[in-house]
Design a protein around this motif. Structure first.
Motif, mmCIF file in Angstrom:
data_model
loop_
_atom_site.group_PDB
_atom_site.id
_atom_site.type_symbol
_atom_site.label_atom_id
_atom_site.label_comp_id
_atom_site.label_asym_id
_atom_site.label_seq_id
_atom_site.Cartn_x
_atom_site.Cartn_y
_atom_site.Cartn_z
ATOM 1 N N PHE A 123 -50.715 -18.040 -27.068
ATOM 2 C CA PHE A 123 -49.885 -17.223 -26.177
ATOM 3 C C PHE A 123 -50.661 -16.863 -24.918
ATOM 4 C CE2 PHE A 123 -46.905 -15.606 -29.638
ATOM 5 C CZ PHE A 123 -45.837 -16.318 -29.117
ATOM 6 N N GLY A 124 -51.907 -16.431 -25.125
ATOM 7 C CA GLY A 124 -52.715 -16.022 -23.976
ATOM 8 C C GLY A 124 -52.938 -17.169 -23.022
ATOM 9 N N LEU A 125 -53.340 -18.312 -23.603
ATOM 10 C CA LEU A 125 -53.580 -19.474 -22.755
ATOM 11 C C LEU A 125 -52.285 -19.872 -22.061
ATOM 12 C CD1 LEU A 125 -55.888 -21.281 -22.008
ATOM 13 C CD2 LEU A 125 -55.185 -22.873 -23.790
ATOM 14 N N GLY A 126 -51.181 -19.801 -22.816
ATOM 15 C CA GLY A 126 -49.875 -20.140 -22.245
ATOM 16 C C GLY A 126 -49.554 -19.276 -21.047
ATOM 17 N N ALA A 127 -49.836 -17.968 -21.159
ATOM 18 C CA ALA A 127 -49.541 -17.061 -20.046
ATOM 19 C C ALA A 127 -50.291 -17.495 -18.798
ATOM 20 C CB ALA A 127 -49.923 -15.631 -20.427
ATOM 21 N N ILE A 128 -51.561 -17.867 -18.985
ATOM 22 C CA ILE A 128 -52.344 -18.287 -17.817
ATOM 23 C C ILE A 128 -51.808 -19.588 -17.245
ATOM 24 C CG2 ILE A 128 -54.610 -19.123 -17.118
ATOM 25 C CD1 ILE A 128 -55.807 -17.049 -18.903
ATOM 26 N N ILE A 129 -51.475 -20.523 -18.158
ATOM 27 C CA ILE A 129 -50.968 -21.815 -17.673
ATOM 28 C C ILE A 129 -49.661 -21.630 -16.914
ATOM 29 C CG2 ILE A 129 -50.048 -24.038 -18.433
ATOM 30 C CD1 ILE A 129 -52.184 -23.994 -20.619
ATOM 31 N N VAL A 130 -48.774 -20.769 -17.475
ATOM 32 C CA VAL A 130 -47.490 -20.551 -16.798
ATOM 33 C C VAL A 130 -47.714 -19.957 -15.413
ATOM 34 C CG1 VAL A 130 -45.387 -19.162 -16.863
ATOM 35 C CG2 VAL A 130 -46.129 -20.372 -18.895
ATOM 36 N N SER A 131 -48.634 -18.975 -15.314
ATOM 37 C CA SER A 131 -48.906 -18.375 -14.011
ATOM 38 C C SER A 131 -49.423 -19.410 -13.026
ATOM 39 C CB SER A 131 -49.928 -17.251 -14.146
ATOM 40 O OG SER A 131 -49.583 -16.395 -15.198
ATOM 41 N N MET A 132 -50.360 -20.250 -13.500
ATOM 42 C CA MET A 132 -50.913 -21.298 -12.632
ATOM 43 C C MET A 132 -49.811 -22.257 -12.188
ATOM 44 S SD MET A 132 -54.181 -21.012 -12.479
ATOM 45 C CE MET A 132 -54.831 -19.514 -13.037
ATOM 46 N N GLY A 180 -48.598 -11.107 -17.404
ATOM 47 C CA GLY A 180 -49.784 -10.493 -16.822
ATOM 48 C C GLY A 180 -50.699 -9.921 -17.891
ATOM 49 N N LEU A 181 -50.095 -9.256 -18.878
ATOM 50 C CA LEU A 181 -50.891 -8.634 -19.937
ATOM 51 C C LEU A 181 -51.592 -9.696 -20.785
ATOM 52 C CD1 LEU A 181 -51.549 -5.858 -20.937
ATOM 53 C CD2 LEU A 181 -49.628 -5.985 -22.507
ATOM 54 N N MET A 182 -50.840 -10.722 -21.193
ATOM 55 C CA MET A 182 -51.449 -11.768 -22.020
ATOM 56 C C MET A 182 -52.533 -12.499 -21.242
ATOM 57 S SD MET A 182 -50.456 -11.626 -25.000
ATOM 58 C CE MET A 182 -51.130 -13.114 -25.728
ATOM 59 N N ALA A 183 -52.286 -12.744 -19.941
ATOM 60 C CA ALA A 183 -53.303 -13.416 -19.134
ATOM 61 C C ALA A 183 -54.559 -12.569 -19.069
ATOM 62 C CB ALA A 183 -52.761 -13.689 -17.721
ATOM 63 N N ALA A 184 -54.374 -11.243 -18.891
ATOM 64 C CA ALA A 184 -55.538 -10.360 -18.802
ATOM 65 C C ALA A 184 -56.297 -10.347 -20.114
ATOM 66 C CB ALA A 184 -55.087 -8.952 -18.433
ATOM 67 N N ILE A 185 -55.561 -10.280 -21.240
ATOM 68 C CA ILE A 185 -56.222 -10.265 -22.556
ATOM 69 C C ILE A 185 -56.998 -11.561 -22.755
ATOM 70 C CG2 ILE A 185 -55.776 -10.401 -25.038
ATOM 71 C CD1 ILE A 185 -53.461 -8.465 -24.602
ATOM 72 N N LEU A 203 -55.357 -16.429 -9.557
ATOM 73 C CA LEU A 203 -54.454 -15.283 -9.622
ATOM 74 C C LEU A 203 -54.551 -14.452 -8.346
ATOM 75 C CD1 LEU A 203 -54.781 -14.077 -13.309
ATOM 76 C CD2 LEU A 203 -52.795 -15.060 -12.198
ATOM 77 N N GLU A 204 -55.784 -14.381 -7.786
ATOM 78 C CA GLU A 204 -55.930 -13.637 -6.536
ATOM 79 C C GLU A 204 -55.169 -14.308 -5.398
ATOM 80 O OE1 GLU A 204 -60.041 -12.671 -5.646
ATOM 81 O OE2 GLU A 204 -60.205 -11.761 -7.629
ATOM 82 N N ILE A 205 -55.124 -15.651 -5.420
ATOM 83 C CA ILE A 205 -54.329 -16.351 -4.398
ATOM 84 C C ILE A 205 -52.873 -15.950 -4.529
ATOM 85 C CG2 ILE A 205 -53.483 -18.598 -3.629
ATOM 86 C CD1 ILE A 205 -56.080 -19.815 -4.396
ATOM 87 N N LEU A 206 -52.394 -15.926 -5.770
ATOM 88 C CA LEU A 206 -51.008 -15.535 -6.021
ATOM 89 C C LEU A 206 -50.754 -14.142 -5.454
ATOM 90 C CD1 LEU A 206 -48.897 -17.220 -7.426
ATOM 91 C CD2 LEU A 206 -49.412 -16.073 -9.561
ATOM 92 N N ALA A 207 -51.772 -13.254 -5.577
ATOM 93 C CA ALA A 207 -51.606 -11.888 -5.074
ATOM 94 C C ALA A 207 -51.662 -11.838 -3.558
ATOM 95 C CB ALA A 207 -52.687 -10.985 -5.661
ATOM 96 N N GLY A 208 -52.329 -12.823 -2.934
ATOM 97 C CA GLY A 208 -52.510 -12.758 -1.493
ATOM 98 C C GLY A 208 -51.389 -13.406 -0.698
ATOM 99 N N ILE A 209 -50.456 -14.072 -1.388
ATOM 100 C CA ILE A 209 -49.364 -14.727 -0.669
ATOM 101 C C ILE A 209 -48.393 -13.671 -0.142
ATOM 102 C CG2 ILE A 209 -47.366 -16.247 -0.970
ATOM 103 C CD1 ILE A 209 -49.021 -17.855 -2.919
ATOM 104 N N PRO A 210 -48.048 -13.715 1.146
ATOM 105 C CA PRO A 210 -47.144 -12.716 1.707
ATOM 106 C C PRO A 210 -45.783 -12.740 1.021
ATOM 107 C CG PRO A 210 -48.147 -14.005 3.451
ATOM 108 C CD PRO A 210 -48.513 -14.661 2.167
ATOM 109 N N PHE A 219 -50.865 -8.617 -10.037
ATOM 110 C CA PHE A 219 -51.007 -7.166 -9.944
ATOM 111 C C PHE A 219 -51.199 -6.576 -11.335
ATOM 112 C CE2 PHE A 219 -49.068 -2.934 -9.200
ATOM 113 C CZ PHE A 219 -49.885 -2.534 -8.175
ATOM 114 N N MET A 220 -50.285 -6.985 -12.246
ATOM 115 C CA MET A 220 -50.333 -6.498 -13.625
ATOM 116 C C MET A 220 -51.627 -6.958 -14.305
ATOM 117 S SD MET A 220 -48.320 -4.780 -15.653
ATOM 118 C CE MET A 220 -48.885 -4.230 -17.247
ATOM 119 N N SER A 221 -51.986 -8.222 -14.104
ATOM 120 C CA SER A 221 -53.140 -8.747 -14.849
ATOM 121 C C SER A 221 -54.439 -8.127 -14.357
ATOM 122 C CB SER A 221 -53.191 -10.272 -14.771
ATOM 123 O OG SER A 221 -53.726 -10.683 -13.541
#
Lengths: 426, 462
Positions: free
Chosen positions: A25-34, B252-257, B275-282, B328-330
């Protein structure tokens, strides 16, 4: 093996499976964001790259006295009134001698962008010796032609559903066969201002507007922000209600929606103090208030990172507190402060909403020359273009976004380099 | 003289007075057998004289520039013939607007209305007079200040202490700008909102279910009567924010964990900057993406599934806003998870718990206040976000919670009401300020609660 161990053993497989699932799940969250980031950038770039090129048509323009009404040795004033539009039309008629009816001729003229005569006038004014000769050069084609050549028009549609008729398509085919039509890098995108004609629209005005707005913001927010940070970090008494109030306000302002700052700018700067609307001055003032919390918070962190031993040494040598700060603490904290400032400016550069409130959304044809000229900024230009119905503006919008992102990446890289080069571990 | 040349002149005067003040300090100390008799370093005498020269002049210049336009407008408005005011206050405002336009475009000669022409000429006269008076007053103050400061230079003068006092004062002033800004926001928004609530009762605004701000400007025009029930806007805002948070909070939470508990340093060094790039996009870029890519995609997908998705659906705006909020969340959750002491993890592992059990049963409960704070800050961001919804959400206020339909939000309405062409005092524009007030209060409460929770939580583990 006792009973407890057996129970634990029995549950282990399930617990490990749950562990693996959680990890996935965690890895998935990062992949989805990317993936989101990738799709976003890919869409913008794939749409925007074609915005930097534009279709040009090569014309052989006869610059004789009969067409223009002026001969060699004409003054600038005479040239301004000369018949360059006629010259352009004539060159088109010679390319397609079979076009005779009035409406067909009008359609033929519509191949060219409306600024072709002005371009020709500029060329002749730069080089008056061209008068009386034949000039052959590339001129902007109309945006409909451009959209077609970039593959956004479906030729198989019935003719009535298309903006380009069969006749025009035939002309384009002939021009293509003769090598008179091609896509070239569009320098006018960087040297023109906004325009209602997509093929003529450029970002110069918006870039200058952004430059002046950022200048005002930087000149105001940097000194004020640093001074405020120094006071709060080095001089402010502890447990003082006034200082606490300032801190609460700064933290809260950092999270106030940007549009509220626009309302403040409208009501206070424009209505109350009469700062001229739509100008980089009022835009810069509003963005200053928005950027201040970022700069103050970053500067305080940088000042806090300077070890107390530096201050103690300076004070021990007999320096006053102000001297200690300005001669020792502040120079050591400067890299951190500058990094924070660059990040704050990058945020301000991408900000749109508050500037809509204070009228920087106007359609402006002239390049702003100072902080009190009406102007628009790059992100607002993006907003304005994205609202336009013409298909050709979509790629312009994406191209403007690429330029904007380019500046932001540049600024962030600068911040990272600064941090890398001057970062000190105490 | 215009402001910039006056400022340049002042700068030159300031440099000159620094030089002269420093020179005099050296001269007087030499008269007293040697420099060591000076109280401060010679530079400080120079700074002090420059402060005397510049500070009063700059303060007066600033005040003058701020008050110039309002005072002239007031004077000209009062000098208008009484019959102009007799029609209505709005009429006087319109006349003044026209007068200002005449002055700004330098087209007084072509104006036919004698009243406006006279007023515009008076405006110009006052402006010219004000400019001359300003130059004279500012220069007199600068030179007078310099002479006073220069005369005071003597070895006993505690120049350094006085200069440092001034520096301190300036710094306190800079720090108080934060308070002034908040005050400015509250007063400007509150003041205009109160005028709005004179026309529209508060309960009608807060609990009305019909929003259509189009009002007839003149009595003979056909137009809506204008109704200002903001419930549809609140519901629309909450709907889009809820969709955004549904996307952003789990991701965001799962990514942070994952980043703080599992990821290898290598993955971390790639994923964090991304993720910082994502945050910096206008936000305007997100808005463009939502309106031109996501919304048509969702409409087509819905069409295939047999659903009727509006082309400006709340789902598209909310989804893209959620993407914007992920970093932001992460980053906020990353901070709070990292603040949980290592000893708590070690204790849990020692008891035989797996890593995910530790995270779920130890770390998250311990970090919960911080995560709630992050959630509230993200919610406040979502409610106040403007560009995405302006570009991707609808304009018509519809009371619905169906994410496939078009809804409108508070921020969209503020932008729409204030970017059109209308005079400043109509209920339409004032309504924007009432919406702004609601937005400000709502986000203020969220922010204060969130900051309070986060701060309390940090102290707990320090």
């Amino acid at each position: 093996m006792n009973k407890t161990t057996a129970t634990i053993r029995a549950g282990l497989a399930r617990r490990y499976a749950r562990e693996r699932r959680f990890r996935r799940f965690g890895l998935g969250a990062i992949i989805v964001s990317m993936l989101f980031l990738f799709i976003l950038l890919f869409t913008i770039f794939s749409q925007g790259v074609s915005g930097f090129s534009q279709t040009f048509i090569k014309l052989d323009v006869v610059l004789d006295e009969a067409t223009l009404g002026v001969g060699p040795g004409a003054t600038g004033e005479q040239l301004r009134n000369a018949g360059f539009a006629k010259a352009i039309s004539q060159s088109l008629y010679t390319l397609f001698p079979d076009v005779s009816s009035r409406s067909d001729k009008r359609n033929l003229r519509a191949l060219m962008s409306s600024n072709a005569p002005y371009r020709l006038m500029g060329i002749v004014m730069d080089d008056p010796s061209l008068l009386g000769q034949t000039y052959s050069g590339w001129f902007l084609a109309d945006d409909d032609i451009d959209t077609y050549l970039k593959g956004h028009v479906d030729r198989s549609l019935p003719e009535t559903d298309r903006r380009l008729k069969d006749q025009t398509l035939g002309w384009i085919d002939r021009l293509e066969a003769e090598g008179r039509i091609e896509k070239r890098f569009n320098t006018e995108f960087f040297t023109n201002n906004d325009s209602r004609e997509p093929e003529q629209a450029g970002i110069l005005g918006a870039l200058m507007g952004s430059f002046f707005t950022m200048l005002v913001t930087l000149l105001l927010s940097f000194p004020i922000g640093v001074a405020a940070a120094i006071y709060l970090e080095e001089f402010a008494p502890k447990d003082n209600w006034f200082v606490d109030l300032i801190e609460v306000n700064i933290n809260n302002l950092a999270a106030v929606p940007s549009i509220v700052f626009g309302l403040l700018g409208l009501a206070v700067f424009i209505q109350l103090f009469g700062v001229p609307r739509s100008t980089p001055l009022v835009g810069g003032l509003v963005l200053t208030l928005m950027t201040l919390p970022t700069i103050i918070i970053a500067s305080r962190a940088a000042l806090k990172a300077v070890p107390p031993s530096i201050r103690e040494a300076a004070l021990g040598m007999g320096a006053s507190r102000v001297q200690t700060v300005f001669h020792h603490t502040l120079p050591l904290a400067m890299p951190g402060i500058l990094t924070g400032t660059i990040i704050g400016m990058a945020q301000a550069l991408g900000e749109t909403a508050p500037l809509l409130m204070i009228g920087m959304i106007a359609f402006i044809l002239s390049t702003p020359e100072g902080i009190t000229d009406p102007a628009t900024v790059l992100p607002v230009q993006v907003f304005l273009w994205s609202d336009s119905p013409e298909r050709a503006f979509t790629e312009k919008t994406s191209a403007a976004i690429i330029v904007l992102l380019g500046f932001l990446i540049l600024m962030n890289l600068l911040a990272v380099l600064f941090r890398k080069k001057f970062e000190r571990r105490w | 003289m215009n402001t910039s040349s006056l400022l340049t002149l002042l700068l030159i005067l300031g440099l000159l007075s620094y030089y002269l003040g420093r020179k005099k300090s050296l001269a007087v100390s030499n008269g007293n057998r040697g420099q060591h008799r000076l109280h401060s370093l010679p530079d400080y005498y120079g700074y002090l004289v420059a402060v005397w020269c510049l500070l009063p002049a700059l303060v007066v210049l600033l005040c003058w520039n701020m008050l110039n336009t309002p005072l002239i407008t007031h004077a000209v408005s009062n000098s208008l013939p009484p019959e102009v005011h007799a029609v209505s206050p709005v009429n006087a405002g319109l006349v003044m607007g026209n007068v200002k336009r005449l002055v700004a475009t330098r087209s007084i000669a072509t104006e036919t209305d004698p009243v406006q022409k006279a007023a515009a000429e008076k405006y110009l006269d006052l402006q010219a007079f004000s400019r001359i008076a300003r130059t004279l007053v500012v220069l007199a103050l600068a030179i007078g200040g310099f002479l006073y400061g220069w005369k005071r230079v003597n070895p006993q003068l505690r120049a350094r202490n006085q200069v440092e006092q001034v520096i301190r004062g300036v710094m306190i002033l800079c720090a108080s700008i934060a308070i002034l800004t908040t005050l400015g926001i509250i007063l400007s928004v509150l003041f205009e909102s109160l005028r709005f609530f004179h026309a529209v009762p508060v309960h009608e605004f807060l609990f009305g279910t019909h929003w259509s701000p189009q009002t007839a400007i003149r009595a003979d025009q056909v137009g809506g009567s204008g109704s200002f029930g903001a419930i549809p806007l609140f519901v629309g805002t909450l709907l889009i924010s809820a969709i955004a948070l549904l996307v952003a909070v789990p991701l965001g939470l799962m990514a942070a964990i994952y980043l703080s508990e599992y990821a290898t340093p290598r993955l971390r060094s790639i994923a964090k900057p991304a993720l910082e790039i994502l945050a910096g996009i206008p936000t305007v870029v997100y808005g463009f993406f939502a309106a031109l890519t996501v919304a048509p995609l969702l409409r087509d997908l819905g069409g295939m599934a047999g659903l009727n998705v509006a082309s400006e659906s709340a789902l598209a705006a909310g989804l893209v806003m959620g993407i914007m909020l992920i970093p932001f969340m992460s980053s906020l959750s990353d901070d709070v998870i990292n603040a949980v002491p290592q000893s708590m993890r070690d204790g849990s592992y020692g008891m035989g718990a797996t890593q995910s059990e530790t995270i779920r049963q130890v770390i998250i409960p311990a970090a919960l206040p911080g995560i709630v704070g992050a959630f509230l800050l993200a919610a406040s961001r979502a409610i106040g976000e403007t560009m995405i919804v302006v570009m991707a959400a609808g304009l018509s206020a519809r009371l619905t919670v169906n994410p496939l339909e078009a809804v409108t939000t508070v921020t969209v309405q503020i932008v729409t009401l204030l970017t059109g062409d209308q005079e400043f005092d109509s209920p339409k524009t004032l309504a924007a300020f009432a919406l702004g007030l609601t937005l400000f209060i709502l986000t203020l409460i969220l922010n204060i609660v969130a900051l309070h929770i986060v701060r309390r939580y940090r102290e707990q583990y320090e």
